[in-house]
Design an enzyme around this catalytic site. Sequence first.
Site, PDB file in Angstrom:
ATOM      1  CG  HIS A  43      -3.744   6.405  12.576  1.00  0.00           C
ATOM      2  ND1 HIS A  43      -4.773   5.486  12.625  1.00  0.00           N
ATOM      3  CD2 HIS A  43      -2.922   5.992  11.579  1.00  0.00           C
ATOM      4  CE1 HIS A  43      -4.584   4.559  11.708  1.00  0.00           C
ATOM      5  NE2 HIS A  43      -3.467   4.840  11.043  1.00  0.00           N
ATOM      6  CG  HIS A 124      -4.773   8.200   4.002  1.00  0.00           C
ATOM      7  ND1 HIS A 124      -3.491   7.866   3.596  1.00  0.00           N
ATOM      8  CD2 HIS A 124      -5.277   7.093   4.586  1.00  0.00           C
ATOM      9  CE1 HIS A 124      -3.255   6.607   3.910  1.00  0.00           C
ATOM     10  NE2 HIS A 124      -4.321   6.105   4.524  1.00  0.00           N
TER      11      HIS A 124
HETATM   12  P1  ATP Z   1      -6.400  -3.866   9.823  1.00  0.00           P
HETATM   13  O1  ATP Z   1      -5.305  -4.076   8.808  1.00  0.00           O
HETATM   14  O2  ATP Z   1      -6.398  -4.881  10.886  1.00  0.00           O
HETATM   15  O3  ATP Z   1      -7.750  -3.683   9.202  1.00  0.00           O
HETATM   16  P2  ATP Z   1      -5.170  -1.288  10.155  1.00  0.00           P
HETATM   17  O4  ATP Z   1      -5.040  -1.228   8.669  1.00  0.00           O
HETATM   18  O5  ATP Z   1      -5.661  -0.073  10.852  1.00  0.00           O
HETATM   19  O6  ATP Z   1      -6.127  -2.494  10.575  1.00  0.00           O
HETATM   20  P3  ATP Z   1      -2.441  -1.969  10.121  1.00  0.00           P
HETATM   21  O7  ATP Z   1      -2.649  -2.801   8.875  1.00  0.00           O
HETATM   22  O8  ATP Z   1      -1.549  -2.517  11.169  1.00  0.00           O
HETATM   23  O9  ATP Z   1      -3.812  -1.689  10.824  1.00  0.00           O
HETATM   24  O10 ATP Z   1      -1.929  -0.562   9.640  1.00  0.00           O
HETATM   25  C1  ATP Z   1      -1.550   0.471  10.530  1.00  0.00           C
HETATM   26  C2  ATP Z   1      -1.483   1.757   9.726  1.00  0.00           C
HETATM   27  O11 ATP Z   1      -0.506   1.628   8.686  1.00  0.00           O
HETATM   28  C3  ATP Z   1      -2.786   2.115   9.011  1.00  0.00           C
HETATM   29  O12 ATP Z   1      -2.879   3.532   8.918  1.00  0.00           O
HETATM   30  C4  ATP Z   1      -2.606   1.549   7.627  1.00  0.00           C
HETATM   31  O13 ATP Z   1      -3.376   2.256   6.665  1.00  0.00           O
HETATM   32  C5  ATP Z   1      -1.118   1.782   7.407  1.00  0.00           C
HETATM   33  N1  ATP Z   1      -0.584   0.787   6.492  1.00  0.00           N
HETATM   34  C6  ATP Z   1      -0.770  -0.554   6.548  1.00  0.00           C
HETATM   35  N2  ATP Z   1      -0.114  -1.180   5.560  1.00  0.00           N
HETATM   36  C7  ATP Z   1       0.531  -0.213   4.857  1.00  0.00           C
HETATM   37  C8  ATP Z   1       1.399  -0.217   3.722  1.00  0.00           C
HETATM   38  N3  ATP Z   1       1.737  -1.328   3.087  1.00  0.00           N
HETATM   39  N4  ATP Z   1       1.876   0.982   3.294  1.00  0.00           N
HETATM   40  C9  ATP Z   1       1.547   2.127   3.916  1.00  0.00           C
HETATM   41  N5  ATP Z   1       0.745   2.180   5.004  1.00  0.00           N
HETATM   42  C10 ATP Z   1       0.232   1.043   5.463  1.00  0.00           C
END
Ligand code: ATP
Length: 177
Positions: A43, A124
């Site tokens: 995504h 990205h």
């Molecule tokens: P995990 O953290 O369990 O490894 P994940 O990163 O895919 O998995 P989330 O942390 O819930 O899951 O993030 C969901 C989406 O939001 C991902 O695309 C992640 O890169 C993005 N994301 C997470 N934290 C931030 C942030 N602080 N700022 C911008 N985007 C974020």
Amino acid sequence: MPSEKPLRLFFALPCPPGLAANICSWRDSHNLRGRPVLKNNLHLTLAFLGSQPATVLNGLSQLGDLLHGNAFTLRLNQVQTIGHSFLCLTPSQVPPALLHLVEDLRSGLSALGVALDSRSFLPHVTLAREADALQPSTASPEFEWRVDRFGLFRSENLSGGVHYDELAHWVLTAPSD
Ligand code: ATP
Ligand code: MG
């Protein structure tokens, strides 16, 4: 009355299945180390809301209904390592319709009182975590993505890994390119 559990939310463009399969085949042909992102999880995050009370969902649904974004073509033609060794596909040119959609989401979220972090938007698609960089000699990728929908997702860490649940989606229309 006990309050409902907060939800970890984000708006994103879900990668269409056919494109996701092509991207994963290309990625897997490079024998990268690290943790590959599952095909169904590919995504592009538009806005990350983090932990939110369930009461915000009505407002988010209305916000999605109010946005009238244009469909656009996104060319993912670069590979970049972002943050802590996240290997990502990025576009060398960011379509204006994508920027407009993100700006509209951000201002709508701000009007709802949802705080976002102040980092600028970096479009990205994460392919793998803790991954090696690709060899400099690797040919540039060229993936074309016709973006015609966006969604609101709930992220949950389940025993099998992270799971994204699409809570709502909206169609992007009136192609601008
Ligand atoms: P995990 O953290 O369990 O490894 P994940 O990163 O895919 O998995 P989330 O942390 O819930 O899951 O993030 C969901 C989406 O939001 C991902 O695309 C992640 O890169 C993005 N994301 C997470 N934290 C931030 C942030 N602080 N700022 C911008 N985007 C974020
Ligand atoms: Mg994360």
